[in-house]
Enzyme design. Structure first.
Site, short mmCIF file in Angstrom:
data_model
loop_
_atom_site.label_atom_id
_atom_site.label_comp_id
_atom_site.label_asym_id
_atom_site.label_seq_id
_atom_site.Cartn_x
_atom_site.Cartn_y
_atom_site.Cartn_z
N ILE A 180 0.83 -1.21 0.00
CA ILE A 180 0.00 0.00 0.00
C ILE A 180 0.86 1.25 0.00
CG2 ILE A 180 -1.65 1.36 1.37
CD1 ILE A 180 -3.02 -1.21 2.16
N HIS A 441 7.24 -12.17 -31.15
CA HIS A 441 8.22 -11.08 -31.12
C HIS A 441 7.62 -9.87 -31.83
CE1 HIS A 441 12.07 -9.06 -31.25
NE2 HIS A 441 11.85 -8.80 -32.53
P1 NAI Z 1 2.36 -4.78 4.32
O1 NAI Z 1 2.32 -5.87 5.32
O2 NAI Z 1 2.54 -5.09 2.88
O3 NAI Z 1 3.53 -3.76 4.71
C1 NAI Z 1 3.58 -3.10 5.97
C2 NAI Z 1 4.97 -2.56 6.20
O4 NAI Z 1 4.95 -1.71 7.35
C3 NAI Z 1 6.00 -3.65 6.48
O5 NAI Z 1 7.09 -3.47 5.60
C4 NAI Z 1 6.38 -3.41 7.95
O6 NAI Z 1 7.70 -3.78 8.22
C5 NAI Z 1 6.13 -1.91 8.10
N1 NAI Z 1 5.90 -1.45 9.49
C6 NAI Z 1 5.14 -2.03 10.43
N2 NAI Z 1 5.17 -1.31 11.58
C7 NAI Z 1 5.98 -0.23 11.37
C8 NAI Z 1 6.41 0.88 12.17
N3 NAI Z 1 6.02 1.05 13.44
N4 NAI Z 1 7.24 1.80 11.61
C9 NAI Z 1 7.66 1.64 10.33
N5 NAI Z 1 7.27 0.61 9.53
C10 NAI Z 1 6.44 -0.32 10.03
O7 NAI Z 1 1.01 -3.95 4.57
P2 NAI Z 1 0.24 -2.87 3.69
O8 NAI Z 1 1.12 -2.25 2.68
O9 NAI Z 1 -0.45 -2.00 4.68
O10 NAI Z 1 -0.83 -3.76 2.93
C11 NAI Z 1 -1.84 -4.47 3.66
C12 NAI Z 1 -2.33 -5.67 2.92
O11 NAI Z 1 -3.03 -5.29 1.76
C13 NAI Z 1 -1.20 -6.58 2.51
O12 NAI Z 1 -1.51 -7.89 2.93
C14 NAI Z 1 -1.18 -6.48 1.02
O13 NAI Z 1 -0.86 -7.73 0.42
C15 NAI Z 1 -2.58 -6.04 0.66
N6 NAI Z 1 -2.55 -5.20 -0.54
C16 NAI Z 1 -2.23 -5.77 -1.72
C17 NAI Z 1 -2.12 -5.00 -2.85
C18 NAI Z 1 -1.73 -5.65 -4.13
O14 NAI Z 1 -1.81 -6.87 -4.21
N7 NAI Z 1 -1.29 -4.91 -5.12
C19 NAI Z 1 -2.35 -3.56 -2.83
C20 NAI Z 1 -2.62 -3.06 -1.53
C21 NAI Z 1 -2.73 -3.87 -0.45
#
Ligand code: NAI
Length: 462
Positions: A180, A441
């Site tokens: 995200i 191609h």
């Molecule tokens: P995420 O789990 O991908 O990433 C969260 C990040 O925040 C991690 O790198 C973590 O180390 C960091 N973090 C945690 N606590 C922290 C702190 N106190 N200070 C600094 N960094 C910290 O979660 P995200 O991006 O919020 O996405 C949530 C879910 O939504 C995921 O499971 C993702 O797969 C899904 N999603 C999938 C998409 C796609 O497939 N294109 C698009 C958007 C979301």
């Protein structure tokens, strides 16, 4: 009160797909959804709107950086933010109405409101209790909270607020270098915002192939995103129209501060099961707060099933869809199946990033003998023609059998290219099978073939 074969709670990609398949299989089906529109987080405030903004902002990037090189002269367009948001909302509307149409076509009832489950076989919505032989919980997820950080969806926002900011901020701090944070961070960076990503770990996108992580971060840096790695956010102070982010660098425990017009909290999501009454029903949960299910997606209470973000596994719309279809098959007395080993992941930045199966790191951990076939998009004529030579395809195959174990792509249309490898893996193909398949191609997908060739005697254009 009405009586159904199946009532599904939640009309996101898991729930609505499950409903349509149930109806196609002859089951009398209803979906309970409390939102004004169908489609859940993905269609309303997630995948779909973010892709609209990624597309629009990418067009701007192309105009600013590549048009002149192609002899397209003139001033780059200016941004009418209101219109861009209206375009995004129109895309949402078309998609959510599309689901409504599909429900009517398949005779799926939409029960409007928020559901609770007073007992197996019963779903309560408002004052009415409906009966169902089977209940499927597809209630999805919500952003997880970060201690010391109060979200107001104005200055301190989750992805929901980030999709409808009143204006393009000058500065933005993104907490969390995950999917995200990087997708939405990219949108605003392209629109001129100074974006700083603060990430707890030493690498972005946890769990991804290490080589992809490094290259991806380098490319994003070149696009103007700043990164503060190994930094734990402690708190965010909101000051009317600004915020102060307090973080600690993990290497020396030192305290630091960052100012921003907007702070995007993107530190993961958690299952959303509020108000369903699961505790009273005695539905077993995992340690991580997910609904525990068996191999057929049934919870500890007979007749109640659960799928998607509310249960274990990657929080991905397509994983939920597959589970929705599989559980429908099970309820119709057929065999539902999801191959959890072949679920692609895609990040829709530019370039896109996509992966499926094992990473090199996971293979090393398992002590498995593997080989790597890699091909750079620099050697792909089509990619070079569209300024997309950055990135590579990497295929991992078993050293002995040549069976494909995983693939990692960073580059143009990576999110589409990955499916060629997914299909190959479903069929238990070897890298040689891919390499022997004729690829048109000039296409980006030739890079996949070249990576497969590199698992054997070598790529041609490397
Ligand atoms: P995420 O789990 O991908 O990433 C969260 C990040 O925040 C991690 O790198 C973590 O180390 C960091 N973090 C945690 N606590 C922290 C702190 N106190 N200070 C600094 N960094 C910290 O979660 P995200 O991006 O919020 O996405 C949530 C879910 O939504 C995921 O499971 C993702 O797969 C899904 N999603 C999938 C998409 C796609 O497939 N294109 C698009 C958007 C979301």
């Amino acid at each position: 009160m009405a009586s159904y074969d199946v009532i599904i709670i939640g009309a996101g990609p898991g729930g609505y797909v499950c409903a349509i398949r149930c109806a196609q299989l002859g089951l009398k089906t209803a979906v309970v959804e409390g939102r004004e529109t169908l489609g859940g987080t993905c269609l309303n405030v997630g995948c779909i709107p973010s892709k609209a903004l990624l597309h629009a902002s990418h067009q701007l990037h192309e105009a600013e950086h590549n048009f002149e090189k192609m002899g397209l002269k003139g001033k780059a367009p200016s941004v009418d933010w209101k219109q861009m948001l209206a375009y995004k909302d129109d895309v949402i509307g078309q998609n959510t109405k599309g689901i409504e149409f599909l429900f009517k076509k398949n005779k799926v009832d939409w029960i409007k409101g928020w559901a609770s489950i007073p007992g197996a076989g019963k779903v309560k919505v408002g004052d009415e209790t409906h009966e169902a032989k089977h209940i499927v919980i597809a209630s999805g997820s919500e952003p997880s909270k970060l201690p010391g950080v109060e979200v107001d969806e104005k200055v301190v926002v989750t992805s929901t607020g980030a999709l409808e900011l009143p204006k393009i901020p000058k500065t933005m701090v993104v907490i969390g270098g995950g999917v995200i944070g990087l997708e939405l961070g990219s949108v605003y960076a392209r629109l001129g915002t100074q974006v700083t990503v603060v990430e707890f770990l030493d690498a972005i996108t946890p769990g991804m192939d290490g080589e992809v992580q490094k290259n991806f971060q380098r490319i994003l840096k070149k696009q103007g995103l700043d990164f503060i790695m190994g930094a734990a956010v402690q708190s965010v102070e909101t000051l009317k129209t600004k915020a102060k982010v307090n973080y600690k660098l993990r290497k020396d425990d030192s305290d630091h501060q960052l100012d921003a017009d907007v702070v995007l909290v993107a530190t993961g999501r958690k299952p959303y099961t509020d108000g369903l009454g699961l505790a009273d029903l005695g539905v077993e949960m995992t340690k991580r707060g997910q609904i525990a299910t068996d191999d057929h997606w049934q919870t500890s209470v007979k007749g109640i099933y659960a799928i998607g973000d509310a249960i274990e596994g990657p929080m991905l719309a397509h994983k939920a869809e597959d589970e929705g279809m599989a559980v429908a098959e099970v309820l119709a007395g057929k065999h539902g199946h999801v191959n959890y080993g072949v679920i692609p992941g895609v990040i829709y930045t530019h370039p896109e990033v996509a992966n499926v199966g094992a990473t090199e790191e996971s293979l090393k951990e398992q002590g498995r003998a593997y080989k790597v076939g890699k091909f750079s998009f620099m050697g792909n004529g089509r990619a070079k023609a569209v300024f997309a030579g950055e990135g590579f395809v990497k295929i991992l195959a078993d050293k002995e059998t040549d069976r494909i174990l995983g693939a990692h792509i960073i580059g143009p249309a990576a999110g589409d290219l990955i499916h060629e490898v997914c299909v190959a893996m479903e069929f238990g193909a070897s890298a040689e099978d891919l390499a022997l398949t004729c690829h048109a191609h000039p296409t980006f997908s030739e890079a996949v073939r070249e990576a497969a060739l590199a698992c054997g005697d070598g790529a041609i254009h490397a």
